[in-house]
Design a protein around this motif. Sequence first.
Motif, PDB file in Angstrom:
ATOM      1  N   CYS A  80       0.835  -1.206   0.000  1.00  0.00           N
ATOM      2  CA  CYS A  80       0.000   0.000   0.000  1.00  0.00           C
ATOM      3  C   CYS A  80       0.867   1.252   0.000  1.00  0.00           C
ATOM      4  O   CYS A  80       0.521   2.261   0.623  1.00  0.00           O
ATOM      5  CB  CYS A  80      -0.924  -0.015   1.211  1.00  0.00           C
ATOM      6  SG  CYS A  80      -2.082  -1.380   1.198  1.00  0.00           S
ATOM      7  N   SER A  81       1.999   1.205  -0.689  1.00  0.00           N
ATOM      8  CA  SER A  81       2.905   2.363  -0.745  1.00  0.00           C
ATOM      9  C   SER A  81       2.182   3.584  -1.291  1.00  0.00           C
ATOM     10  O   SER A  81       1.461   3.499  -2.282  1.00  0.00           O
ATOM     11  CB  SER A  81       4.103   2.039  -1.631  1.00  0.00           C
ATOM     12  OG  SER A  81       4.891   1.047  -1.024  1.00  0.00           O
ATOM     13  N   GLY A  82       2.378   4.706  -0.613  1.00  0.00           N
ATOM     14  CA  GLY A  82       1.802   5.965  -1.062  1.00  0.00           C
ATOM     15  C   GLY A  82       0.326   6.139  -0.766  1.00  0.00           C
ATOM     16  O   GLY A  82      -0.305   7.071  -1.246  1.00  0.00           O
ATOM     17  N   GLN A  83      -0.238   5.244   0.028  1.00  0.00           N
ATOM     18  CA  GLN A  83      -1.672   5.335   0.346  1.00  0.00           C
ATOM     19  C   GLN A  83      -1.916   4.768   1.741  1.00  0.00           C
ATOM     20  O   GLN A  83      -1.013   4.234   2.366  1.00  0.00           O
ATOM     21  CB  GLN A  83      -2.496   4.576  -0.690  1.00  0.00           C
ATOM     22  CG  GLN A  83      -2.151   3.098  -0.780  1.00  0.00           C
ATOM     23  CD  GLN A  83      -2.808   2.415  -1.966  1.00  0.00           C
ATOM     24  OE1 GLN A  83      -3.591   3.012  -2.666  1.00  0.00           O
ATOM     25  NE2 GLN A  83      -2.489   1.165  -2.184  1.00  0.00           N
ATOM     26  N   ASN A  84      -3.145   4.868   2.205  1.00  0.00           N
ATOM     27  CA  ASN A  84      -3.511   4.268   3.485  1.00  0.00           C
ATOM     28  C   ASN A  84      -3.617   2.759   3.327  1.00  0.00           C
ATOM     29  O   ASN A  84      -4.017   2.266   2.271  1.00  0.00           O
ATOM     30  CB  ASN A  84      -4.850   4.818   3.966  1.00  0.00           C
ATOM     31  CG  ASN A  84      -4.798   6.303   4.224  1.00  0.00           C
ATOM     32  OD1 ASN A  84      -3.827   6.811   4.766  1.00  0.00           O
ATOM     33  ND2 ASN A  84      -5.842   7.006   3.843  1.00  0.00           N
ATOM     34  N   GLY A  85      -3.291   2.039   4.391  1.00  0.00           N
ATOM     35  CA  GLY A  85      -3.438   0.587   4.358  1.00  0.00           C
ATOM     36  C   GLY A  85      -4.903   0.193   4.277  1.00  0.00           C
ATOM     37  O   GLY A  85      -5.344  -0.446   3.334  1.00  0.00           O
ATOM     38  N   ALA A 115       6.540   6.646   4.626  1.00  0.00           N
ATOM     39  CA  ALA A 115       6.529   8.101   4.486  1.00  0.00           C
ATOM     40  C   ALA A 115       5.121   8.657   4.358  1.00  0.00           C
ATOM     41  O   ALA A 115       4.882   9.813   4.662  1.00  0.00           O
ATOM     42  CB  ALA A 115       7.345   8.498   3.258  1.00  0.00           C
ATOM     43  N   ASN A 116       4.195   7.866   3.890  1.00  0.00           N
ATOM     44  CA  ASN A 116       2.853   8.355   3.606  1.00  0.00           C
ATOM     45  C   ASN A 116       1.797   7.440   4.192  1.00  0.00           C
ATOM     46  O   ASN A 116       1.993   6.244   4.309  1.00  0.00           O
ATOM     47  CB  ASN A 116       2.622   8.415   2.084  1.00  0.00           C
ATOM     48  CG  ASN A 116       3.546   9.387   1.408  1.00  0.00           C
ATOM     49  OD1 ASN A 116       3.553  10.551   1.743  1.00  0.00           O
ATOM     50  ND2 ASN A 116       4.335   8.891   0.471  1.00  0.00           N
ATOM     51  N   TYR A 118      -1.755   6.208   6.565  1.00  0.00           N
ATOM     52  CA  TYR A 118      -2.056   5.630   7.865  1.00  0.00           C
ATOM     53  C   TYR A 118      -2.314   4.144   7.689  1.00  0.00           C
ATOM     54  O   TYR A 118      -2.885   3.730   6.687  1.00  0.00           O
ATOM     55  CB  TYR A 118      -3.300   6.281   8.476  1.00  0.00           C
ATOM     56  CG  TYR A 118      -3.250   7.785   8.516  1.00  0.00           C
ATOM     57  CD1 TYR A 118      -2.181   8.448   9.119  1.00  0.00           C
ATOM     58  CD2 TYR A 118      -4.262   8.547   7.960  1.00  0.00           C
ATOM     59  CE1 TYR A 118      -2.137   9.833   9.161  1.00  0.00           C
ATOM     60  CE2 TYR A 118      -4.226   9.930   7.995  1.00  0.00           C
ATOM     61  CZ  TYR A 118      -3.157  10.569   8.595  1.00  0.00           C
ATOM     62  OH  TYR A 118      -3.112  11.935   8.635  1.00  0.00           O
ATOM     63  N   GLY A 119      -1.933   3.372   8.669  1.00  0.00           N
ATOM     64  CA  GLY A 119      -2.231   1.947   8.621  1.00  0.00           C
ATOM     65  C   GLY A 119      -3.731   1.716   8.511  1.00  0.00           C
ATOM     66  O   GLY A 119      -4.197   0.957   7.681  1.00  0.00           O
ATOM     67  N   ILE A 120      -4.480   2.411   9.361  1.00  0.00           N
ATOM     68  CA  ILE A 120      -5.945   2.387   9.281  1.00  0.00           C
ATOM     69  C   ILE A 120      -6.416   3.839   9.321  1.00  0.00           C
ATOM     70  O   ILE A 120      -6.242   4.519  10.326  1.00  0.00           O
ATOM     71  CB  ILE A 120      -6.585   1.597  10.436  1.00  0.00           C
ATOM     72  CG1 ILE A 120      -6.063   0.172  10.493  1.00  0.00           C
ATOM     73  CG2 ILE A 120      -8.112   1.602  10.298  1.00  0.00           C
ATOM     74  CD1 ILE A 120      -6.551  -0.632  11.696  1.00  0.00           C
ATOM     75  N   ALA A 121      -6.968   4.316   8.215  1.00  0.00           N
ATOM     76  CA  ALA A 121      -7.520   5.669   8.159  1.00  0.00           C
ATOM     77  C   ALA A 121      -8.918   5.620   8.759  1.00  0.00           C
ATOM     78  O   ALA A 121      -9.810   4.967   8.226  1.00  0.00           O
ATOM     79  CB  ALA A 121      -7.563   6.168   6.717  1.00  0.00           C
ATOM     80  N   LEU A 122      -9.097   6.281   9.877  1.00  0.00           N
ATOM     81  CA  LEU A 122     -10.312   6.124  10.680  1.00  0.00           C
ATOM     82  C   LEU A 122     -11.417   7.132  10.417  1.00  0.00           C
ATOM     83  O   LEU A 122     -12.433   7.118  11.106  1.00  0.00           O
ATOM     84  CB  LEU A 122      -9.942   6.180  12.164  1.00  0.00           C
ATOM     85  CG  LEU A 122      -9.010   5.072  12.661  1.00  0.00           C
ATOM     86  CD1 LEU A 122      -8.634   5.325  14.113  1.00  0.00           C
ATOM     87  CD2 LEU A 122      -9.667   3.719  12.504  1.00  0.00           C
ATOM     88  N   ASP A 139       3.160   6.111   8.049  1.00  0.00           N
ATOM     89  CA  ASP A 139       3.511   7.319   8.780  1.00  0.00           C
ATOM     90  C   ASP A 139       2.912   7.268  10.184  1.00  0.00           C
ATOM     91  O   ASP A 139       3.573   7.607  11.157  1.00  0.00           O
ATOM     92  CB  ASP A 139       3.006   8.540   8.001  1.00  0.00           C
ATOM     93  CG  ASP A 139       3.419   9.846   8.637  1.00  0.00           C
ATOM     94  OD1 ASP A 139       4.565   9.929   9.129  1.00  0.00           O
ATOM     95  OD2 ASP A 139       2.600  10.783   8.635  1.00  0.00           O
ATOM     96  N   LYS A 140       1.659   6.827  10.294  1.00  0.00           N
ATOM     97  CA  LYS A 140       0.991   6.645  11.587  1.00  0.00           C
ATOM     98  C   LYS A 140       0.198   5.351  11.538  1.00  0.00           C
ATOM     99  O   LYS A 140      -0.328   4.977  10.490  1.00  0.00           O
ATOM    100  CB  LYS A 140       0.044   7.803  11.883  1.00  0.00           C
ATOM    101  CG  LYS A 140       0.746   9.124  12.083  1.00  0.00           C
ATOM    102  CD  LYS A 140      -0.237  10.208  12.462  1.00  0.00           C
ATOM    103  CE  LYS A 140       0.507  11.518  12.679  1.00  0.00           C
ATOM    104  NZ  LYS A 140      -0.412  12.601  13.007  1.00  0.00           N
ATOM    105  N   ALA A 141       0.081   4.686  12.672  1.00  0.00           N
ATOM    106  CA  ALA A 141      -0.680   3.434  12.722  1.00  0.00           C
ATOM    107  C   ALA A 141      -2.155   3.678  12.425  1.00  0.00           C
ATOM    108  O   ALA A 141      -2.753   3.008  11.588  1.00  0.00           O
ATOM    109  CB  ALA A 141      -0.521   2.766  14.080  1.00  0.00           C
ATOM    110  N   THR A 142      -2.741   4.641  13.125  1.00  0.00           N
ATOM    111  CA  THR A 142      -4.146   4.997  12.900  1.00  0.00           C
ATOM    112  C   THR A 142      -4.283   6.505  13.001  1.00  0.00           C
ATOM    113  O   THR A 142      -3.516   7.155  13.704  1.00  0.00           O
ATOM    114  CB  THR A 142      -5.091   4.338  13.932  1.00  0.00           C
ATOM    115  OG1 THR A 142      -4.748   4.814  15.233  1.00  0.00           O
ATOM    116  CG2 THR A 142      -5.018   2.834  13.888  1.00  0.00           C
ATOM    117  N   GLU A 143      -5.265   7.036  12.327  1.00  0.00           N
ATOM    118  CA  GLU A 143      -5.490   8.474  12.387  1.00  0.00           C
ATOM    119  C   GLU A 143      -6.844   8.767  11.771  1.00  0.00           C
ATOM    120  O   GLU A 143      -7.333   8.023  10.919  1.00  0.00           O
ATOM    121  CB  GLU A 143      -4.409   9.228  11.614  1.00  0.00           C
ATOM    122  CG  GLU A 143      -4.486  10.727  11.713  1.00  0.00           C
ATOM    123  CD  GLU A 143      -4.162  11.273  13.105  1.00  0.00           C
ATOM    124  OE1 GLU A 143      -4.848  12.208  13.526  1.00  0.00           O
ATOM    125  OE2 GLU A 143      -3.253  10.756  13.759  1.00  0.00           O
TER     126      GLU A 143
END
Length: 158
Positions: A80-85, A115-116, A118-122, A139-143
């Motif tokens: 998922c490079s460059g996007q949210n997981g 670099a880009n 969230y693991g899970i975009a909430l 970049d962040k696990a969740t956000e």
Amino acid sequence: MKNIIPITLVLFAVVSAPVYSQTTYYVDQGKTLASDANAGTSASLPWLTLGKAFSTVSPGDTVMVAGDPNPSSPIAVYNCSGQNGFNIITPGTAASWITYRAYPGHTVIVKGDSANGYGIALDNASYHHFDGFIIQNFDKATEGSAAKTDITIENCEF
């Protein structure tokens, strides 16, 4: 004598509430016949990408994600490079959660480029359940900035 014809008037009150499909979908990038053009409702003809699941699911649905029993297999890694997981688009409801679950016995790694994303975009993840994933290099696990409620993350590693 007059003919009297009884007239019965029946009124139906229809109370409308959304009816959700509660469908199980399958994602398996390791299957030769996997395609986002498939219905995704059978393990033998699954979707190829997680993105197809994010854009299709409705409240009450479950998405089973296949990886590989061998964690070092490339089939276990969803790039998922460059996007949210997990780029959640559709929220569930209190009565109809949306579930994303790794196949039992499979390692499913959702991997970013560090670099880009969230693991899970909430932002739209109310009433979601995530089970059994390894989420790496985001970049962040969740956000999320929008209001949300009732999110369960279990058996996951960040």
